[in-house]
Motif scaffolding. Structure first.
Motif, PDB file in Angstrom:
ATOM      1  N   UNK A  21       0.818  -1.213   0.000  1.00 46.92           N
ATOM      2  CA  UNK A  21       0.000   0.000   0.000  1.00 46.92           C
ATOM      3  C   UNK A  21       0.854   1.266   0.000  1.00 46.92           C
ATOM      4  N   UNK A  22       1.735   1.395   1.006  1.00 40.50           N
ATOM      5  CA  UNK A  22       2.441   2.664   1.200  1.00 40.50           C
ATOM      6  C   UNK A  22       3.345   2.986   0.018  1.00 40.50           C
ATOM      7  N   UNK A  23       4.064   1.974  -0.474  1.00 42.88           N
ATOM      8  CA  UNK A  23       4.958   2.217  -1.605  1.00 42.88           C
ATOM      9  C   UNK A  23       4.166   2.641  -2.820  1.00 42.88           C
ATOM     10  N   UNK A  24       3.047   1.960  -3.054  1.00 47.35           N
ATOM     11  CA  UNK A  24       2.211   2.323  -4.196  1.00 47.35           C
ATOM     12  C   UNK A  24       1.726   3.762  -4.110  1.00 47.35           C
ATOM     13  N   UNK A  25       1.318   4.181  -2.907  1.00 47.29           N
ATOM     14  CA  UNK A  25       0.848   5.558  -2.747  1.00 47.29           C
ATOM     15  C   UNK A  25       1.992   6.548  -2.922  1.00 47.29           C
ATOM     16  N   UNK A  26       3.151   6.199  -2.368  1.00 50.72           N
ATOM     17  CA  UNK A  26       4.297   7.112  -2.451  1.00 50.72           C
ATOM     18  C   UNK A  26       4.666   7.374  -3.895  1.00 50.72           C
ATOM     19  N   UNK A  27       4.597   6.330  -4.743  1.00 55.65           N
ATOM     20  CA  UNK A  27       5.005   6.527  -6.129  1.00 55.65           C
ATOM     21  C   UNK A  27       3.834   6.923  -7.025  1.00 55.65           C
ATOM     22  N   UNK A  28       2.652   7.044  -6.437  1.00 51.22           N
ATOM     23  CA  UNK A  28       1.524   7.587  -7.204  1.00 51.22           C
ATOM     24  C   UNK A  28       1.565   9.104  -7.174  1.00 51.22           C
ATOM     25  N   UNK A  29       2.774   9.657  -7.075  1.00 51.16           N
ATOM     26  CA  UNK A  29       2.911  11.094  -6.827  1.00 51.16           C
ATOM     27  C   UNK A  29       2.855  11.927  -8.095  1.00 51.16           C
ATOM     28  N   UNK A  30       2.841  11.277  -9.279  1.00 53.65           N
ATOM     29  CA  UNK A  30       2.709  12.053 -10.507  1.00 53.65           C
ATOM     30  C   UNK A  30       1.247  12.075 -10.920  1.00 53.65           C
ATOM     31  N   UNK A  31       0.767  13.279 -11.198  1.00 52.22           N
ATOM     32  CA  UNK A  31      -0.637  13.428 -11.572  1.00 52.22           C
ATOM     33  C   UNK A  31      -1.014  12.546 -12.758  1.00 52.22           C
ATOM     34  N   UNK A  32      -0.104  12.409 -13.721  1.00 47.87           N
ATOM     35  CA  UNK A  32      -0.435  11.694 -14.942  1.00 47.87           C
ATOM     36  C   UNK A  32      -0.104  10.204 -14.868  1.00 47.87           C
ATOM     37  N   UNK A  33       0.324   9.712 -13.697  1.00 46.00           N
ATOM     38  CA  UNK A  33       0.814   8.328 -13.663  1.00 46.00           C
ATOM     39  C   UNK A  33       0.364   7.571 -12.417  1.00 46.00           C
ATOM     40  N   UNK A  34      -0.698   8.039 -11.772  1.00 50.61           N
ATOM     41  CA  UNK A  34      -1.162   7.415 -10.539  1.00 50.61           C
ATOM     42  C   UNK A  34      -1.692   5.996 -10.734  1.00 50.61           C
ATOM     43  N   UNK A  35      -2.519   5.808 -11.769  1.00 46.26           N
ATOM     44  CA  UNK A  35      -3.051   4.475 -12.028  1.00 46.26           C
ATOM     45  C   UNK A  35      -1.917   3.489 -12.291  1.00 46.26           C
ATOM     46  N   UNK A  36      -0.994   3.869 -13.154  1.00 39.37           N
ATOM     47  CA  UNK A  36       0.087   2.964 -13.513  1.00 39.37           C
ATOM     48  C   UNK A  36       0.960   2.665 -12.302  1.00 39.37           C
ATOM     49  N   UNK A  37       1.268   3.697 -11.515  1.00 35.12           N
ATOM     50  CA  UNK A  37       2.143   3.492 -10.362  1.00 35.12           C
ATOM     51  C   UNK A  37       1.524   2.472  -9.410  1.00 35.12           C
ATOM     52  N   UNK A  38       0.242   2.645  -9.086  1.00 36.05           N
ATOM     53  CA  UNK A  38      -0.379   1.720  -8.148  1.00 36.05           C
ATOM     54  C   UNK A  38      -0.614   0.353  -8.779  1.00 36.05           C
ATOM     55  N   UNK A  59       5.004  16.072 -12.884  1.00 39.24           N
ATOM     56  CA  UNK A  59       4.570  16.928 -11.774  1.00 39.24           C
ATOM     57  C   UNK A  59       3.391  16.293 -11.040  1.00 39.24           C
ATOM     58  N   UNK A  60       3.199  16.722  -9.820  1.00 39.99           N
ATOM     59  CA  UNK A  60       2.115  16.181  -9.015  1.00 39.99           C
ATOM     60  C   UNK A  60       0.877  17.043  -9.097  1.00 39.99           C
ATOM     61  N   UNK A  61      -0.222  16.509  -8.566  1.00 39.70           N
ATOM     62  CA  UNK A  61      -1.406  17.322  -8.329  1.00 39.70           C
ATOM     63  C   UNK A  61      -1.609  17.355  -6.820  1.00 39.70           C
ATOM     64  N   UNK A  62      -2.534  18.173  -6.380  1.00 36.93           N
ATOM     65  CA  UNK A  62      -2.769  18.244  -4.940  1.00 36.93           C
ATOM     66  C   UNK A  62      -3.163  16.872  -4.408  1.00 36.93           C
ATOM     67  N   UNK A  63      -4.053  16.197  -5.128  1.00 37.34           N
ATOM     68  CA  UNK A  63      -4.489  14.882  -4.665  1.00 37.34           C
ATOM     69  C   UNK A  63      -3.329  13.888  -4.658  1.00 37.34           C
ATOM     70  N   UNK A  64      -2.552  13.857  -5.744  1.00 34.81           N
ATOM     71  CA  UNK A  64      -1.473  12.865  -5.807  1.00 34.81           C
ATOM     72  C   UNK A  64      -0.443  13.128  -4.715  1.00 34.81           C
ATOM     73  N   UNK A  65      -0.193  14.385  -4.397  1.00 34.26           N
ATOM     74  CA  UNK A  65       0.789  14.660  -3.347  1.00 34.26           C
ATOM     75  C   UNK A  65       0.249  14.323  -1.961  1.00 34.26           C
ATOM     76  N   UNK A  66      -1.062  14.487  -1.765  1.00 30.89           N
ATOM     77  CA  UNK A  66      -1.635  14.087  -0.468  1.00 30.89           C
ATOM     78  C   UNK A  66      -1.652  12.561  -0.330  1.00 30.89           C
ATOM     79  N   UNK A  67      -1.947  11.857  -1.439  1.00 25.85           N
ATOM     80  CA  UNK A  67      -1.880  10.392  -1.383  1.00 25.85           C
ATOM     81  C   UNK A  67      -0.441   9.950  -1.077  1.00 25.85           C
ATOM     82  N   UNK A  68       0.532  10.611  -1.712  1.00 25.55           N
ATOM     83  CA  UNK A  68       1.925  10.272  -1.431  1.00 25.55           C
ATOM     84  C   UNK A  68       2.257  10.535   0.041  1.00 25.55           C
ATOM     85  N   UNK A  69       1.610  11.565   0.617  1.00 23.93           N
ATOM     86  CA  UNK A  69       1.838  11.844   2.036  1.00 23.93           C
ATOM     87  C   UNK A  69       1.285  10.707   2.903  1.00 23.93           C
TER      88      UNK A  69
END
Lengths: 500, 500, 500
Positions: free
Chosen positions: B112-129, B253-263
């Motif tokens: 879970x945590x690693x997937x969220x941490x690397x879901x930090x790009x707005x355009x690549x969240x689905x792929x990262x997770x 680059x990140x979005x607000x949501x992707x950066x909060x998920x990474x947090x």
């Protein structure tokens, strides 16, 4: 220009934080050591600190011995010796295991769930999560030192998973207080708030636990109530004119994402709260604390939904439901490990949910209008009122407690009821339970009185020290924010270009 | 046309994945069995694998025996026999309990945590997770086989919660490497990367642990450092011209949501990292590993915030704070279970936080400009530099360690310091601790040297095997992505109509 | 006008909920007590309920006794007595510890992960998370009463962490059913659905476990299959014309945020599912249940990705991947604790992933077109088909099981295979294992038959009671929603002004 002032403030914050860290390293080098069970066996010179739990466990190990009556007396003696040995060995080897998984649960509550819960303002999510993380990291160290200085052992502070849990409780206090003024302080002010509050919180814990011997497993009196009224005092002292209260509340709205994240935080608190209320309770008291907390939380959730639906003319509010659902965890905190029976836990939980919803919906706007009292996250209704409810209920429950109802766990639940050193009663008890510590010989209604005194002490100390803290924070030196810079992540965070 | 090529690539990926799965099922059928404590008691023919922990626990069980001096010698013998029996029985019944809750913690970190941490790009969240999930599922099986083949027992691979934990460590290695090139590979390339890296990672673990006897509880040397430089080598070999590095970084680059998920991911890693560093350490070493890791993490968090604030002229960056806050967990990894004292853990953590922030802010842009080295998530600054710091610190700590400081846990902490088989010293020790395995009779500074050798081996093997891996991945057959298709979820995922 | 009708419906819901809560408090006051290990030791009058685990553990404690042959017979007897005593004492003191950390895992699955998973519709996130919370809080109490009434002890219902876990299983059933009709019911209808389903679910558990003695550690037969077909029956009975099915499916789309939140929920379920399937299994059965579940889940994840990629001409769908990845947890549920070997767990998992993906992609649209069967979240493909797969596999595995393969855990795995009371066989076994309960003397293929009967009973009872439930819910009195008010948070929630 605004920006460069902000940048300067951030740099001051960074410098002060670094200085604190250097000081912490020095103090840790001089005072802090691993606790006995984190040392090699050969280094445990002093007999291990017998934790409270042993009173209970040795007690239990004696009871079933009647089942081996077919053994000779010698053998029985040997066995008793060995039984104790085995238990000591077991306790010595893995005392960690008794606490570690609950430590994890509490870390999730403090570092993740609280951060998510207070990330509920659309314009302040980054700051809420960032500030709660850095304050948490600061308080772990500062609280370890403060609590440690008030309880030095051979001139040293002993560090273990248990002290880390106790530090997490201090973080909870600071974050509860922070919620009252969330979005209205500069980073430097948050840091000072944490620094000051930990001192007075540690004092309060010391007075309530060691002087007043309060019965308060989950800290509803000495933690939740204290932290809520400390924060409300800070907020009142830093008082703003009526207009700005309204304006601030306007800025403090959520977005769909922020409210769903706050819901995740709420659910994590809901799930792990039983660990928070039970972690330091022994044996059957711990099991009761888990059951009562779980049951109180489901009742406060039902209370929040049903009272919201019946009382109000509006639709459900996510924020109010979240506060109401959790209120049961606070309200059951002081009686969680007692023999209150599950139905009473349901009643306490339901009342807390109802109180929180009504407070949030009706009392909060009233206080904002009349007292210009700013309570950004409704802390009074999740921690204040339910904390007071917990205290009142605990007085009643302590007063009505009887030796017959508590049986062998009576002195575990009410340590101050143990007879005083030197009395005949104590001598008799001591013969049966050699590890029993002498108490104050309190009657049950005396204990009830002390519960109320502890509550009064907590509220009074909170209001006095919170006011002092508020006065300090108002100083120009600590960069109080202009109204137009409040509740704004952009003040200290570089935000992504695309905000959605 | 682009799309249909992508669809074809996805189908190739699916076919290869299915083939791997069929192969795994066959290999599992032939080689993999339940480990002894997952078998019925009656089937545990060979004496149970005595885990490392037993050395310590039996040792402990002997110490307190002096307290039962009032028993006759016969009885004492009986009791010792029984004490051992009881401990064996206890160990036999629930060895699982010692690992299971930490296994859950580590699963949260990895899946879970690693997937969220690397879901930090707005355009690549689905792929990262998505990619982190499927690689995780693939590596659990492949790493079980690889590690198992290097450590066959009676010709079989034994499966237990412990081997699942060890497989999770392999996933960590693969995901760390993946972060270096995140967004620039096709699914097929990710899969091959994982396949190849697990082979060399298993080799590295084998060399570091069984040949070099490295002291590295949290795997900072053999895991974090290896994985980081493996990934950087892959990235360098698949080198792109300067312009595209800049362009890629622009897309990332990140979005607000992707950066909060990474947090959220960051906080989960922060919370459960003590489990990661301590899970395989025994008794008091485990407790120290937990304390030191928790303390190092709070210090690196403070370090990240204060250094960010003081050094930079900009506002806080969510990504940099997240990397800095976690760097302490890596930097303490090799010394977490040693007697370094809490203040040293604070110093290590603070330095790591500072190093990570400075690396991310100043070294990363430099390397991008000068070497055209692409490091998408700044892996070098969260895993590379802190890993090297961990190795250097561990050499120092091992060199300075003394028998008097470690007492009864000396040989538990430094197994290679046990005298060699056949020596007088070993015979004496063996008489006291019958389960002690012979070692290499290393001096402390020899151990320090081996720490540095292990680091050199890890970095060298990583660079060599990573380069090979990079060359393989460049093959046309594995569908290298065009620049304009990188960091784009839409390439392989059907996205919701409404993106917000 | 619409609005005021909705407000009135919400108020009815609130009133009914409050009435239920009052009734629950009354019933709890009369019937519910703390279970024995949550009582003071002195109050545990009846001998402690010997949990199933003791059969196994005592069994184990006898085996190694051969290692102390050098002790005199008397001493041996004493020791055996004491060994049993020590184990009893240990069991008595902390039975809680055996369950508590897994209870936490399961709470995360039920209260957080499920809520996130079903918050997958952009327009229904608030309702999904809110409704799952309030239904959970309601069902904890109602299921405690229902299950308790079917298993009264001395006229009372005993409350412990174990009964709370069992209540969580009931919540799982209700939430699975809810998923079938998610977004199409009013709050009042959800509440009634939960009220009715818990009654029939408790009956089904009672029949499957106590009458049929089904082997079903993770409840795939009595829980997943039952809940899925209960929901599908409700959906069919509340049938809507074809057009509205299509329209509803159109409204039920996700957003990027909702699908990422659902992914977090998926990963949490993936991580903690081993706890769900193993929590009530003893000793080595528990360890196997953990290993098999973990391994089946990775295989179903690989299955979901590879079958998605190979079969379909489209890109990956987040929702389908999520369902496929979890299907392995359901499919392994009935055989998780058996000696199926890891490779078989991989095969079961992979098949389940494939079945779920194909069901979701091809069967679901077909049933929507042909039967107008609405299955909002594809419950049939995550819980229905994999549940049936689990049942079929379990029949095969039970039929093929042999005493030689299961050894000392044979009767633990198949309690109904224990010879009947009064037989010679039972007398012999009883002499060795005094705590063994008599069984039905079933052969293995008889057990296989009972597995199929349990499946038939679960499906039949689900369809019949689900249809009744659907008829009740259709009543005007329970505020059935108009089509244009479905899947719309705004109906009962006051949403933030800014929705993004």
């Amino acid at each position: 220009k605004e920006l460069s002032a902000a940048a300067w403030n951030v740099r001051k914050f960074g410098l002060l934080l670094a200085l604190f860290q250097v000081a912490f390293i020095l103090f840790f080098a001089v005072f802090v050591q691993y606790d006995w069970d984190a040392l090699p066996v050969s280094h445990r010179r002093s007999p291990p600190e017998v934790p409270h739990v042993t009173v209970i466990s040795q007690h239990q190990s004696l009871d079933p011995s009647a089942t081996v009556t077919n053994l000779s007396r010698t053998l029985q003696t040997a066995q008793q010796g060995e039984a104790r040995l085995m238990i000591d060995v077991a306790a010595e080897k893995y005392p960690l295991r008794d606490y570690f998984s609950m430590y994890g649960d509490i870390q999730v509550m403090i570092f993740l769930a609280f951060g998510l819960l207070i990330a509920c303002f659309k314009r302040y999510g980054y700051s809420a999560m960032g500030i709660s993380l850095v304050l948490g990291a600061f308080v772990v160290q500062w609280a370890t030192l403060m609590h440690g200085f008030l309880d030095l052992q051979d001139g040293h502070i002993k560090l273990s998973v248990i002290t880390l849990i106790s530090a997490d409780f201090s973080i909870a206090a600071v974050l509860i207080t922070t919620c009252v003024v969330l979005g209205t302080l500069s980073p430097l002010q948050y840091l000072l708030l944490a620094f000051i509050e930990v001192i007075f919180y540690a004092l309060n814990v010391c007075v309530c636990q060691r002087v007043l011997h309060v019965v308060d497993a989950g800290g509803s009196i000495y933690l939740h109530t204290f932290a809520a009224y400390f924060g409300l005092a800070v907020s009142l002292v830093m008082n703003r004119p009526k207009a700005s209260v309204r304006e601030l509340k306007n800025l403090a709205h959520g977005s769909k994402v922020s409210e769903l994240l706050a819901m995740i935080g709420t659910l994590l608190l809901f799930i792990y709260w039983p660990s928070f209320n039970s972690v330091l309770a022994p044996a059957d008291l711990q099991h009761r604390a888990i059951i009562n907390t779980a049951v109180a939380l489901v009742a406060s959730t039902v209370g929040a939904f049903s009272v919201s639906a019946v009382v109000s003319k509006e639709k459900f509010s996510m924020t109010i439901i979240q506060n109401g659902a959790l209120a049961g965890g606070v309200a059951i905190g002081s009686t969680a490990d007692l023999m209150i029976q599950p139905y009473a836990a349901l009643m306490i939980g339901f009342s807390a949910g109802a109180v929180a919803v009504i407070g949030f919906k009706y009392v909060n706007p009233l206080l904002e209008r009349k007292l210009h009292l700013l309570d950004m996250c409704g802390v009074q209704y999740l921690h204040g009122f339910p904390g007071i409810l917990a205290g009142l209920v605990s007085a009643l429950v302590c007063g009505l407690a009887s030796k017959s109802a508590y049986g062998s766990s009576f002195y575990g639940a009410f340590p101050a009821a143990v007879p005083m050193q030197g009395t005949e009663d104590f001598a008799q008890l001591h013969a049966i339970y050699p590890s029993l510590e002498p108490g104050d010989g309190r009657s049950q209604w005396t204990q009830a009185g002390f519960q109320l005194i502890a509550m009064a002490v907590s509220v009074t100390l909170a209001v006095v020290s919170g006011s002092i803290c508020g006065l300090v924070l108002k100083c120009k030196a600590f960069d109080p924010l202009q109204l137009d810079l409040m509740i704004d992540d952009a003040e200290i965070w570089s935000l992504p270009r695309n905000m959605s």
